[in-house]
Design a protein around this motif. Structure first.
Motif, PDB file in Angstrom:
ATOM      1  N   GLN A 156       0.931  29.728 -18.496  1.00  0.00           N
ATOM      2  CA  GLN A 156       1.030  28.099 -19.063  1.00  0.00           C
ATOM      3  C   GLN A 156       2.543  27.784 -19.985  1.00  0.00           C
ATOM      4  OE1 GLN A 156      -1.987  26.062 -19.144  1.00  0.00           O
ATOM      5  NE2 GLN A 156      -2.605  27.106 -17.945  1.00  0.00           N
ATOM      6  N   ARG A 157       3.016  29.085 -20.091  1.00  0.00           N
ATOM      7  CA  ARG A 157       4.192  29.213 -20.126  1.00  0.00           C
ATOM      8  C   ARG A 157       5.596  30.452 -20.265  1.00  0.00           C
ATOM      9  NH1 ARG A 157       1.140  31.556 -22.939  1.00  0.00           N
ATOM     10  NH2 ARG A 157       0.171  29.699 -24.120  1.00  0.00           N
ATOM     11  N   LEU A 158       6.960  29.778 -20.127  1.00  0.00           N
ATOM     12  CA  LEU A 158       7.895  30.598 -19.985  1.00  0.00           C
ATOM     13  C   LEU A 158       8.648  31.093 -20.864  1.00  0.00           C
ATOM     14  CD1 LEU A 158       9.327  32.314 -17.593  1.00  0.00           C
ATOM     15  CD2 LEU A 158      10.738  29.913 -17.829  1.00  0.00           C
ATOM     16  N   ILE A 159       8.820  32.424 -21.563  1.00  0.00           N
ATOM     17  CA  ILE A 159       8.942  32.735 -22.644  1.00  0.00           C
ATOM     18  C   ILE A 159      10.290  33.753 -21.647  1.00  0.00           C
ATOM     19  CG2 ILE A 159       8.993  34.278 -23.870  1.00  0.00           C
ATOM     20  CD1 ILE A 159       6.134  34.314 -23.922  1.00  0.00           C
ATOM     21  N   VAL A 160      11.849  33.304 -21.831  1.00  0.00           N
ATOM     22  CA  VAL A 160      13.209  33.761 -21.519  1.00  0.00           C
ATOM     23  C   VAL A 160      14.089  34.470 -22.697  1.00  0.00           C
ATOM     24  CG1 VAL A 160      13.058  32.972 -18.729  1.00  0.00           C
ATOM     25  CG2 VAL A 160      14.527  31.594 -21.620  1.00  0.00           C
ATOM     26  N   GLY A 161      15.000  35.157 -22.246  1.00  0.00           N
ATOM     27  CA  GLY A 161      15.894  35.935 -23.771  1.00  0.00           C
ATOM     28  C   GLY A 161      16.236  35.041 -24.618  1.00  0.00           C
TER      29      GLY A 161
ATOM     30  N   TYR B 128       4.462  38.698 -14.724  1.00  0.00           N
ATOM     31  CA  TYR B 128       3.600  37.212 -14.861  1.00  0.00           C
ATOM     32  C   TYR B 128       2.026  38.373 -15.733  1.00  0.00           C
ATOM     33  CZ  TYR B 128      -0.737  34.189 -14.166  1.00  0.00           C
ATOM     34  OH  TYR B 128      -1.329  33.318 -14.962  1.00  0.00           O
ATOM     35  N   HIS B 129       1.559  37.923 -17.029  1.00  0.00           N
ATOM     36  CA  HIS B 129       0.135  38.249 -18.115  1.00  0.00           C
ATOM     37  C   HIS B 129      -0.738  37.909 -17.870  1.00  0.00           C
ATOM     38  CE1 HIS B 129      -1.279  38.989 -22.049  1.00  0.00           C
ATOM     39  NE2 HIS B 129      -1.320  41.074 -20.857  1.00  0.00           N
ATOM     40  N   ARG B 130      -1.574  38.044 -16.910  1.00  0.00           N
ATOM     41  CA  ARG B 130      -2.442  37.441 -16.138  1.00  0.00           C
ATOM     42  C   ARG B 130      -3.489  37.105 -17.484  1.00  0.00           C
ATOM     43  NH1 ARG B 130      -2.333  41.886 -12.753  1.00  0.00           N
ATOM     44  NH2 ARG B 130      -1.633  40.810 -10.833  1.00  0.00           N
ATOM     45  N   PRO B 131      -3.889  37.642 -18.766  1.00  0.00           N
ATOM     46  CA  PRO B 131      -4.959  37.435 -20.138  1.00  0.00           C
ATOM     47  C   PRO B 131      -4.562  36.103 -20.810  1.00  0.00           C
ATOM     48  CG  PRO B 131      -5.012  39.370 -18.897  1.00  0.00           C
ATOM     49  CD  PRO B 131      -3.529  39.256 -18.768  1.00  0.00           C
ATOM     50  N   THR B 132      -3.400  35.961 -20.562  1.00  0.00           N
ATOM     51  CA  THR B 132      -2.776  34.452 -21.116  1.00  0.00           C
ATOM     52  C   THR B 132      -2.334  33.645 -20.429  1.00  0.00           C
ATOM     53  OG1 THR B 132      -0.396  35.887 -22.172  1.00  0.00           O
ATOM     54  CG2 THR B 132      -2.192  36.065 -23.438  1.00  0.00           C
ATOM     55  N   GLN B 133      -2.191  33.943 -19.146  1.00  0.00           N
ATOM     56  CA  GLN B 133      -1.453  33.167 -18.069  1.00  0.00           C
ATOM     57  C   GLN B 133       0.427  32.573 -18.652  1.00  0.00           C
ATOM     58  OE1 GLN B 133      -4.212  29.900 -17.886  1.00  0.00           O
ATOM     59  NE2 GLN B 133      -4.586  30.626 -16.158  1.00  0.00           N
ATOM     60  N   THR B 134       1.480  33.581 -19.112  1.00  0.00           N
ATOM     61  CA  THR B 134       2.392  33.710 -19.826  1.00  0.00           C
ATOM     62  C   THR B 134       3.154  34.553 -18.340  1.00  0.00           C
ATOM     63  OG1 THR B 134       1.703  33.502 -21.626  1.00  0.00           O
ATOM     64  CG2 THR B 134       3.862  34.792 -21.269  1.00  0.00           C
ATOM     65  N   LEU B 135       4.355  33.567 -18.458  1.00  0.00           N
ATOM     66  CA  LEU B 135       5.486  34.564 -17.798  1.00  0.00           C
ATOM     67  C   LEU B 135       6.498  34.893 -18.561  1.00  0.00           C
ATOM     68  CD1 LEU B 135       5.767  31.814 -14.664  1.00  0.00           C
ATOM     69  CD2 LEU B 135       5.201  34.299 -14.367  1.00  0.00           C
TER      70      LEU B 135
ATOM     71  N   VAL C  70      10.645  29.423 -26.351  1.00  0.00           N
ATOM     72  CA  VAL C  70       9.453  29.543 -25.292  1.00  0.00           C
ATOM     73  C   VAL C  70       9.197  28.220 -24.399  1.00  0.00           C
ATOM     74  CG1 VAL C  70       7.082  29.941 -25.189  1.00  0.00           C
ATOM     75  CG2 VAL C  70       8.231  30.886 -26.646  1.00  0.00           C
ATOM     76  N   ILE C  71       9.606  28.116 -23.930  1.00  0.00           N
ATOM     77  CA  ILE C  71       9.009  26.684 -22.772  1.00  0.00           C
ATOM     78  C   ILE C  71       7.667  26.533 -22.055  1.00  0.00           C
ATOM     79  CG2 ILE C  71      10.223  25.702 -20.652  1.00  0.00           C
ATOM     80  CD1 ILE C  71      12.358  27.469 -20.639  1.00  0.00           C
ATOM     81  N   GLU C  72       6.866  25.790 -22.812  1.00  0.00           N
ATOM     82  CA  GLU C  72       5.828  24.941 -22.431  1.00  0.00           C
ATOM     83  C   GLU C  72       5.679  23.916 -22.018  1.00  0.00           C
ATOM     84  OE1 GLU C  72       3.978  25.638 -26.406  1.00  0.00           O
ATOM     85  OE2 GLU C  72       2.853  27.543 -25.176  1.00  0.00           O
TER      86      GLU C  72
END
Length: 233
Positions: free
Chosen positions: A204-209, A138-145, A213-215
């Motif tokens: 705000q979003r989930l990035i997987v392989g 979880y990247h806190r600054p951009t709220q990205t998983l 990109v799932i928002e």
């Protein structure tokens, strides 16, 4: 996609690169995610074997300081990336070493020291699925998983072989747990706790392989995919 073309997901902070890979007779898109950390350095999640064009783009963004292997499968490009960026430290699970003798691990992803070294990232291990030994960040600054294989989804952009397989196994335009792992979840209670921890983050979003990109609706998609495998989240 042009060789080495990075796509911005969050301006000045997160970029993705998709490349084709063959796996079990189908051609998939495999994703490298580039994160610019607060100190200006870069972390490469699932590093691709770096071409000259990609290396040039990355150096224009910042120094590559971290190469992250998210599970015991997404390791193939890391040795080449480590050779290209020798100053970078490799983070990953020890289980990946058994699959790739050319791989080195400088910091175990399960070691609390990683969170101390890169405090803007929170490591969320996926328990109960040793087949992957995956850790989502979880990247806190951009709220990205940032994940790898926890879910996938094929679409019209994918190669016909993957579209065909996805229709047969239920992940065409539908977020699902990958078919090769559906029978390999020995501890569904532990998996449920892990997925709930991800769902609780204000992402705000989930990035997987292996998906776009799932928002919008990422929580519903992730939860539904795992409930279909008997994981009550």
């Amino acid at each position: 996609m042009p060789d080495g073309a990075l796509t911005a997901v969050v301006d000045d902070t997160i970029w993705t690169l998709d490349r084709p890979v063959w796996f079990s007779g189908v051609r998939m898109r495999a994703r490298t995610t580039v994160v610019r950390l607060e100190d200006g350095s870069l972390l490469l999640h699932t590093p691709a074997p770096p071409t000259d064009a990609l290396a040039e783009q990355l150096r224009a963004l910042g120094p590559v300081r971290w190469l992250l292997v998210p599970n015991c499968w997404h390791h193939l490009g890391t040795p080449a990336a480590a050779a290209r960026f020798p100053e970078a430290r490799v983070v990953g699970p020890a289980s990946a070493l058994d699959r790739n003798k050319a791989l080195r691990i400088d910091v175990d992803i399960h070691d609390a020291r990683f969170g101390e070294l890169v405090p803007e990232l929170e490591a969320l291990p996926l328990r109960g699925v040793p087949f992957w030994d995956e850790t989502v960040l979880y990247h806190r600054p951009t709220q990205t998983l940032l994940g790898a294989d926890i879910v996938l989804c094929a679409c019209a952009k994918d190669h016909w072989t993957l579209r065909y397989a996805a229709r047969l196994t239920g992940f065409y335009e539908r977020v699902r747990v990958p078919p090769d792992a559906r029978k390999k979840i020995p501890d569904r209670t532990a998996a449920a706790r892990s997925i709930r921890a991800m769902l609780e983050r204000p992402a705000q979003r989930l990035i997987v392989g292996h998906a776009e990109v799932i928002e919008e609706g990422w929580r519903d998609g992730l939860a539904r995919a795992w409930r279909l495998e008997g994981v009550e989240v």
